[in-house]
Design an enzyme around this catalytic site. Structure first.
Site, PDB file in Angstrom:
ATOM      1  N   ASP A 176      28.270  11.942 -45.315  1.00 22.53           N
ATOM      2  CA  ASP A 176      27.931  10.857 -44.402  1.00 22.53           C
ATOM      3  C   ASP A 176      29.191  10.077 -44.044  1.00 22.53           C
ATOM      4  O   ASP A 176      29.937   9.654 -44.937  1.00 22.53           O
ATOM      5  CB  ASP A 176      26.912   9.941 -45.067  1.00 22.53           C
ATOM      6  CG  ASP A 176      26.407   8.888 -44.115  1.00 22.53           C
ATOM      7  OD1 ASP A 176      25.353   9.104 -43.509  1.00 22.53           O
ATOM      8  OD2 ASP A 176      27.087   7.850 -43.988  1.00 22.53           O
ATOM      9  N   PRO A 177      29.486   9.867 -42.753  1.00 23.45           N
ATOM     10  CA  PRO A 177      30.721   9.170 -42.375  1.00 23.45           C
ATOM     11  C   PRO A 177      30.767   7.732 -42.864  1.00 23.45           C
ATOM     12  O   PRO A 177      31.839   7.209 -43.175  1.00 23.45           O
ATOM     13  CB  PRO A 177      30.713   9.243 -40.851  1.00 23.45           C
ATOM     14  CG  PRO A 177      29.295   9.477 -40.471  1.00 23.45           C
ATOM     15  CD  PRO A 177      28.707  10.295 -41.574  1.00 23.45           C
ATOM     16  N   ASP A 193      30.184   8.039 -33.006  1.00 27.32           N
ATOM     17  CA  ASP A 193      30.988   6.828 -32.803  1.00 27.32           C
ATOM     18  C   ASP A 193      31.229   6.043 -34.082  1.00 27.32           C
ATOM     19  O   ASP A 193      31.672   4.898 -34.023  1.00 27.32           O
ATOM     20  CB  ASP A 193      30.323   5.924 -31.765  1.00 27.32           C
ATOM     21  CG  ASP A 193      29.034   5.289 -32.273  1.00 27.32           C
ATOM     22  OD1 ASP A 193      28.500   5.768 -33.293  1.00 27.32           O
ATOM     23  OD2 ASP A 193      28.552   4.333 -31.637  1.00 27.32           O
ATOM     24  N   CYS A 194      30.965   6.639 -35.237  1.00 29.48           N
ATOM     25  CA  CYS A 194      31.155   5.904 -36.496  1.00 29.48           C
ATOM     26  C   CYS A 194      32.607   5.483 -36.656  1.00 29.48           C
ATOM     27  O   CYS A 194      32.908   4.346 -37.021  1.00 29.48           O
ATOM     28  CB  CYS A 194      30.711   6.770 -37.674  1.00 29.48           C
ATOM     29  SG  CYS A 194      30.912   5.956 -39.268  1.00 29.48           S
ATOM     30  N   HIS A 231       0.818  -1.207   0.000  1.00 27.52           N
ATOM     31  CA  HIS A 231       0.000   0.000   0.000  1.00 27.52           C
ATOM     32  C   HIS A 231       0.859   1.267   0.000  1.00 27.52           C
ATOM     33  O   HIS A 231       0.415   2.329   0.391  1.00 27.52           O
ATOM     34  CB  HIS A 231      -0.939   0.023   1.211  1.00 27.52           C
ATOM     35  CG  HIS A 231      -1.849  -1.158   1.276  1.00 27.52           C
ATOM     36  ND1 HIS A 231      -1.598  -2.243   2.084  1.00 27.52           N
ATOM     37  CD2 HIS A 231      -2.990  -1.438   0.602  1.00 27.52           C
ATOM     38  CE1 HIS A 231      -2.554  -3.141   1.906  1.00 27.52           C
ATOM     39  NE2 HIS A 231      -3.412  -2.677   1.025  1.00 27.52           N
ATOM     40  N   SER A 273      24.297  -2.112 -35.758  1.00 26.06           N
ATOM     41  CA  SER A 273      23.780  -2.283 -37.117  1.00 26.06           C
ATOM     42  C   SER A 273      24.898  -2.302 -38.141  1.00 26.06           C
ATOM     43  O   SER A 273      24.775  -2.925 -39.186  1.00 26.06           O
ATOM     44  CB  SER A 273      22.791  -1.164 -37.438  1.00 26.06           C
ATOM     45  OG  SER A 273      21.688  -1.212 -36.579  1.00 26.06           O
ATOM     46  N   ASP A 310      25.721  10.041 -32.799  1.00 29.88           N
ATOM     47  CA  ASP A 310      26.313   9.926 -31.481  1.00 29.88           C
ATOM     48  C   ASP A 310      27.828   9.924 -31.525  1.00 29.88           C
ATOM     49  O   ASP A 310      28.487   9.669 -30.516  1.00 29.88           O
ATOM     50  CB  ASP A 310      25.808   8.664 -30.771  1.00 29.88           C
ATOM     51  CG  ASP A 310      25.850   7.448 -31.678  1.00 29.88           C
ATOM     52  OD1 ASP A 310      26.514   7.526 -32.728  1.00 29.88           O
ATOM     53  OD2 ASP A 310      25.233   6.431 -31.338  1.00 29.88           O
ATOM     54  N   MET A 365      22.728   5.755 -43.287  1.00 25.68           N
ATOM     55  CA  MET A 365      23.859   5.191 -42.564  1.00 25.68           C
ATOM     56  C   MET A 365      24.337   6.113 -41.450  1.00 25.68           C
ATOM     57  O   MET A 365      23.691   7.075 -41.125  1.00 25.68           O
ATOM     58  CB  MET A 365      24.982   4.888 -43.556  1.00 25.68           C
ATOM     59  CG  MET A 365      24.454   4.284 -44.839  1.00 25.68           C
ATOM     60  SD  MET A 365      23.276   2.943 -44.578  1.00 25.68           S
ATOM     61  CE  MET A 365      22.525   2.841 -46.179  1.00 25.68           C
TER      62      MET A 365
END
Length: 583
Positions: A564-565, A403-404, A221, A446, A401, A495
């Site tokens: 694009d990295p 981290d590529c 409760h 991915s 983010d 990507m």
């Protein structure tokens, strides 16, 4: 500040919740004018004992979720965390009596309000000539010294519903059911722990916990527990709970010892994720079996909650074979889990994974000229990606983010370590297959999946031939697999930094040029040079490209000013391959 709740009104939330359950369950009916739910087949209970339980709302699926053949006949619900009205309890007793039952057993959790209200209704019904018995369940193992009020009724009450329901279904008499239930209740204990409190609709949380504290031994409760402990791992929390529950110096302990057989119940108090619930269940099984306790049955889920409280309770019930038969007996109650009538302890919990298929022998000796050339190519690719790590991360930080570069460097280091183990296969098909498995395991995310997918598909045409047309077909196969499973097409910019996939645009541009390898007399380096330049141009063209798929397609900043990295990385890989072959 009061908490947010999805209700129509604070005053009507208990009525609405019960109405919703009944509306979706044809086996239940409401008793008009009362917050009471009953089996819709009451007439089939003629000549048998009826079982009624209940208490405050907010403990769903208890108690109405356990109405059904083999469990409860009906439930009387109070407002949230409030004992039900005497008039409604009496109305429920009269309703089941009018259906021809031979008596009613009230199963009541040990709280003052419940004892008083159910007890008063019982006395009034008995005065009307209706046979009624009442059992009060107290399974709380929190208190080391018993107080005058006794042990609180917690989730173990659900097991009592099950045992009593099986006995009633078997035609056992009222007094005998009450007697057996009281014996079972004494062999049971429950202990709860929570990461924070809950809040009654329209109210503030019932207590506050610091970020590094958890509450041990709390009720259902929102009331505080017996003590607060520092946040710890799931294993440590479970060990602490079981130690407390089974400590013989604890007046409310469960007499579990090595060799005991128990039913284990891991109950979600309402707000714990299924992920955490599974972790707690695993920790509990390991801890109990490590103590030499046999787990005859394991129930994991939400059985008796405390609104949205993020915590769990553990219940242990000592069992023998006759009691297990009652636990295993059939029931139609919607909230009772489909538990296999098989002991948990002693069951084989894993099976051997299938062996990897045998590879065809490499027709070219490892360590030969072809193998050495493969190693040179891979070493150049790895050094290229490692050198681009910070640049790729910087491009990725524009919208992702960041981290590529790190992800690709992780793949490069994994390949370098693999090369130290020995020369790579000289067979292109075997090489690509090996790289596929390596990247799936080591690269992660991915990116690893898409590189692995590309390489796996590309390896297939090279099994039969390694001619230039076969290499062109390999590129086609890899690109087709990426488009099929990645749901991407050239120009989508799906990507990194958006989904950490391989950049399709640069690879597709290269693949278009490599179609020339299918023509007789095509020159390897001349065509590959054009393919690399096309890939680099395609990578640069990803500037200002609007995302058509992937995570970027859902955000407002889907158009970026940087290439694009992933596209840059793919073009760099192709450039590294070309440079080694040229030398």
């Amino acid at each position: 500040m009061t908490s947010k709740k999805l209700v129509n009104s604070v005053a009507g939330c208990a009525d609405d919740a019960l109405a919703g359950l009944v509306a979706c369950n044809p086996n239940l009916q409401l008793l008009q004018g009362h917050r009471v739910a009953l089996r819709s087949d009451l007439d089939s209970l003629k000549g048998r004992v009826a079982l009624l339980s209940g208490g405050g709302s907010g403990h769903e699926p208890a108690h109405a979720g356990f109405i059904g053949k083999g469990m409860l006949t009906g439930v009387i619900a109070g407002a949230v965390f409030t004992s039900p009205a005497v008039g409604s309890i009496l109305a429920a007793i009269r309703a089941v009596a009018q259906a021809g039952t031979v008596g009613t057993l009230l199963i009541v959790k040990n709280y003052t309000g419940d004892r008083l209200n159910f007890g008063l209704a019982r006395e009034q019904a008995r005065a009307e000539g209706i046979p009624v018995e009442m059992v009060v369940i107290g399974d709380d193992s929190a208190f080391t010294v018993l107080k005058k009020a006794g042990r609180r009724g917690l989730c173990g009450t659900v097991l009592i519903h099950k045992v009593a329901g099986a006995l009633a279904e078997a035609g056992v008499g009222l007094e005998e059911i009450a007697k057996q239930v009281n014996v079972v209740a004494k062999a049971m204990g429950t202990l709860g722990v929570s990461l924070s409190s809950c809040s009654v609709p329209g109210s503030k949380p019932t207590f506050e916990l610091s970020a590094d504290e958890v509450e041990l031994g709390l009720g259902i409760h929102g009331e505080a527990g017996v003590r607060r402990i520092k946040m710890a791992t799931a294993d440590e929390i479970v060990k602490l709970m079981l130690d407390h529950m089974t400590n013989t110096t604890n007046a409310s302990h469960v007499p579990v010892q090595p060799g005991s057989s128990v039913v284990m119940m891991v109950n979600n108090l309402g707000g714990l994720s299924f992920l955490e619930l599974g972790i707690i269940a695993d920790a509990t099984v390991r801890s109990l079996e490590g103590r030499g306790v046999k787990i005859a049955r394991a129930l994991v889920g939400t059985f008796m909650s405390a609104l949205e409280m993020p915590g769990i309770s553990l219940t242990l019930l000592l069992v023998d074979e006759p009691l297990l038969k009652l636990i295993d007996a059939e029931t139609t109650a919607a909230a009772w889990p489909n538990v296999a009538a098989v002991s948990i302890t002693g069951r084989k919990r894993s099976r051997v994974a299938p062996a990897e298929p045998q590879e065809a022998p490499d027709s070219t000796a490892a360590g030969g000229s072809a193998s050495k050339r493969m190693a040179l190519v891979l070493e150049r690719v790895c050094s290229t990606l490692l050198g681009l790590e910070e640049h790729l991360n910087a491009l990725d930080r524009a919208a992702g983010d960041g981290d590529c570069g790190t992800t690709h460097s992780r793949a490069a280091r994994a390949i370098q370590e693999w090369l130290k183990e020995g020369p790579p296969p000289a067979s292109p098909a075997q090489l690509l297959s090996k790289l596929s498995v390596l990247l799936l395991e080591k690269m992660g995310g991915s990116s690893g999946a898409l590189y692995g997918l590309f390489l796996t598909a590309a390896a297939q045409p090279l099994k039969a031939k390694t001619s230039l047309p076969a290499w062109s077909a390999a590129m086609d196969a890899g690109l087709e697999a990426m488009q099929k499973y990645g749901k991407a097409a050239p120009g989508d910019r799906t990507m990194p930094p958006f989904l950490h996939l391989v950049q399709l645009d640069s690879l597709w541009a290269a693949g278009q040029e490599l179609q020339a390898w299918k023509s007789p007399g095509a020159d390897l380096l001349q065509v590959l040079t054009k393919a690399v330049k096309s890939a680099e141009a395609a990578a640069e063209a990803t500037k200002n490209m609007e995302a058509g798929a992937g995570r970027a397609s859902y955000i407002s900043s889907a158009r970026l000013e940087q290439p694009d990295p992933g596209a840059v990385a793919a073009a760099a890989i192709l450039r590294a391959i070309l440079e080694v072959l040229q030398s």
